[in-house]
Design an enzyme around this catalytic site. Structure first.
Site, PDB file in Angstrom:
ATOM      1  N   TRP A  35       0.842  -1.197   0.000  1.00  0.00           N
ATOM      2  CA  TRP A  35       0.000   0.000   0.000  1.00  0.00           C
ATOM      3  C   TRP A  35       0.874   1.243   0.000  1.00  0.00           C
ATOM      4  O   TRP A  35       0.754   2.116   0.854  1.00  0.00           O
ATOM      5  CB  TRP A  35      -0.930  -0.013   1.223  1.00  0.00           C
ATOM      6  CG  TRP A  35      -1.825  -1.212   1.246  1.00  0.00           C
ATOM      7  CD1 TRP A  35      -2.957  -1.397   0.495  1.00  0.00           C
ATOM      8  CD2 TRP A  35      -1.670  -2.398   2.026  1.00  0.00           C
ATOM      9  NE1 TRP A  35      -3.510  -2.621   0.764  1.00  0.00           N
ATOM     10  CE2 TRP A  35      -2.750  -3.261   1.703  1.00  0.00           C
ATOM     11  CE3 TRP A  35      -0.732  -2.826   2.973  1.00  0.00           C
ATOM     12  CZ2 TRP A  35      -2.906  -4.511   2.288  1.00  0.00           C
ATOM     13  CZ3 TRP A  35      -0.895  -4.068   3.550  1.00  0.00           C
ATOM     14  CH2 TRP A  35      -1.970  -4.895   3.209  1.00  0.00           C
TER      15      TRP A  35
ATOM     16  N   HIS B  97       5.609  -9.543  16.025  1.00  0.00           N
ATOM     17  CA  HIS B  97       4.620 -10.621  15.879  1.00  0.00           C
ATOM     18  C   HIS B  97       5.281 -11.989  15.771  1.00  0.00           C
ATOM     19  O   HIS B  97       4.616 -13.018  15.886  1.00  0.00           O
ATOM     20  CB  HIS B  97       3.651 -10.353  14.719  1.00  0.00           C
ATOM     21  CG  HIS B  97       4.216 -10.549  13.352  1.00  0.00           C
ATOM     22  ND1 HIS B  97       3.423 -10.596  12.229  1.00  0.00           N
ATOM     23  CD2 HIS B  97       5.488 -10.697  12.889  1.00  0.00           C
ATOM     24  CE1 HIS B  97       4.155 -10.771  11.156  1.00  0.00           C
ATOM     25  NE2 HIS B  97       5.411 -10.835  11.529  1.00  0.00           N
TER      26      HIS B  97
END
Length: 347
Positions: free
Chosen positions: A166, A265
């Site tokens: 993006w 993560h």
């Protein structure tokens, strides 16, 4: 799910690229012949035996179009995979290491009387290697296993594309309301240092450099990576830091911006707190820590599962980020969670 096991075959033999190169409906034999021209003739016999089934199953997954009479044609997904090599290597990662860990999830839970959550280097991924008799690999981190099995370069190619979905990093954080421009422009150029921890091949730093060429030179951009197959990134300052070692402190003190993108993560809460604490100890009052991970929601559920199964990590909610920050002696000063893509958390 069984069809996913054929994805690494398609990627290994570049079936998607060959089908797109042909540019029209083609049989498996046509694709195999294309491979001999685009790659090497010795591959023909290896791929010829499995190409028809592999192409058929890739069509079933929607990665290409199935036509009558065992004929195949590239579609929009095929073109995306060819135009985005990192996507193919990501698919290979999740259908190799990820699928292996998934297959042994229930077995590990049953054998350990449903011991959960997992701990680092003690996940279904390591348990799979243990039951297969690979005692050495059963004690290693997934990255070490990929290095020893020749899979790390492919994984690094996958991670090269993690920032490219993006727009650039500066564009993405601006759209979420983060004032990166103000942070950099309000600081004297000689005091600007950006440290990207676990930054792979430096994509994030290079995107920042392209956006702020008047502010960010090689000496301002510090890439910290502990990865044997990264190679040289000449436009930035490379620095090794193995934050896993208890006695290894963050070597750059008082940087303006510390960055972690798709790093935490991979870590359990305990390991995340250890890393955050090491960074917190060297931060100056003007320092910022910028974290970018996937927003934890239905769209990132597959990634969340992969992190649990292979790393004992997880995607996190705002409340979970606040808990980690508090344990590390930090405070969240900005956060944004878009429904799709990466969240931004500043501490």
């Amino acid at each position: 799910a069984p069809a996913l096991g054929f994805v690494p075959i398609a990627v290994h033999f570049d079936l998607f690229g060959c089908l797109q190169e042909i540019g029209k409906p083609a049989t498996a034999q046509d694709v195999c012949i294309s491979i001999t021209f685009l790659h090497k003739k010795s591959m023909f016999a290896k791929v010829n035996r499995s190409s028809d089934d592999t192409l058929f199953l890739m069509g079933g997954l929607g990665f290409l179009d199935l036509l009558p009479d065992d004929v195949y044609q590239a579609n929009a997904v095929t073109r995306f995979l060819v135009d985005t090599p990192s996507a193919q290597h990501g698919a290979m990662h999740f259908t190799s290491e990820g699928l292996l860990a998934s297959a042994f999830l229930m077995r590990r839970l049953m054998d350990t009387k449903f011991e959960y959550p997992f701990q680092e280097c003690d996940t279904p991924f390591q348990y799979a290697h243990k039951l297969m008799g690979n005692e050495h690999l059963a004690r290693e981190h997934v990255y070490s296993v990929m290095h020893e099995t020749g899979r790390l370069d492919s994984f690094n190619t996958f991670m090269t594309g993690k920032f490219g979905r993006w727009g650039t990093m500066p564009d993405r954080v601006r759209k979420l309301g983060y004032d990166l421009d103000g942070l950099l422009q309000s600081t004297a150029p000689e005091r600007i240092r950006v440290v990207d921890i676990g930054g792979g091949r430096g994509e994030l730093l290079l995107e920042m450099q392209a956006t702020y060429p008047h502010l960010l030179k090689k000496e301002n951009l510090i890439l910290q990576e502990y990865n044997a197959d990264i190679g040289v990134v000449p436009e930035v300052t490379e620095m090794g830091w193995n934050y896993k070692e208890d006695a290894s402190e963050q070597p750059v003190k008082g940087a303006l911006l510390y960055s972690m993108a798709h790093v935490l993560h991979n870590l359990s809460d305990i390991e995340s707190i250890k890393l955050l604490t090491k960074v917190a100890r060297v931060m100056a009052p003007s320092s910022r820590l910028l974290i970018q991970e996937f927003t934890k929601n239905a769209a990132s559920s597959t990634t969340h599962a992969a992190m649990i199964l292979m790393h004992a990590g997880r995607e996190r909610t705002s409340a979970e980020w606040r808990d980690l920050a508090a344990f590390a002696g930090l405070e969240i000063t900005f956060e944004a969670y878009p429904p799709n893509g990466e969240c931004v958390v500043e501490m």
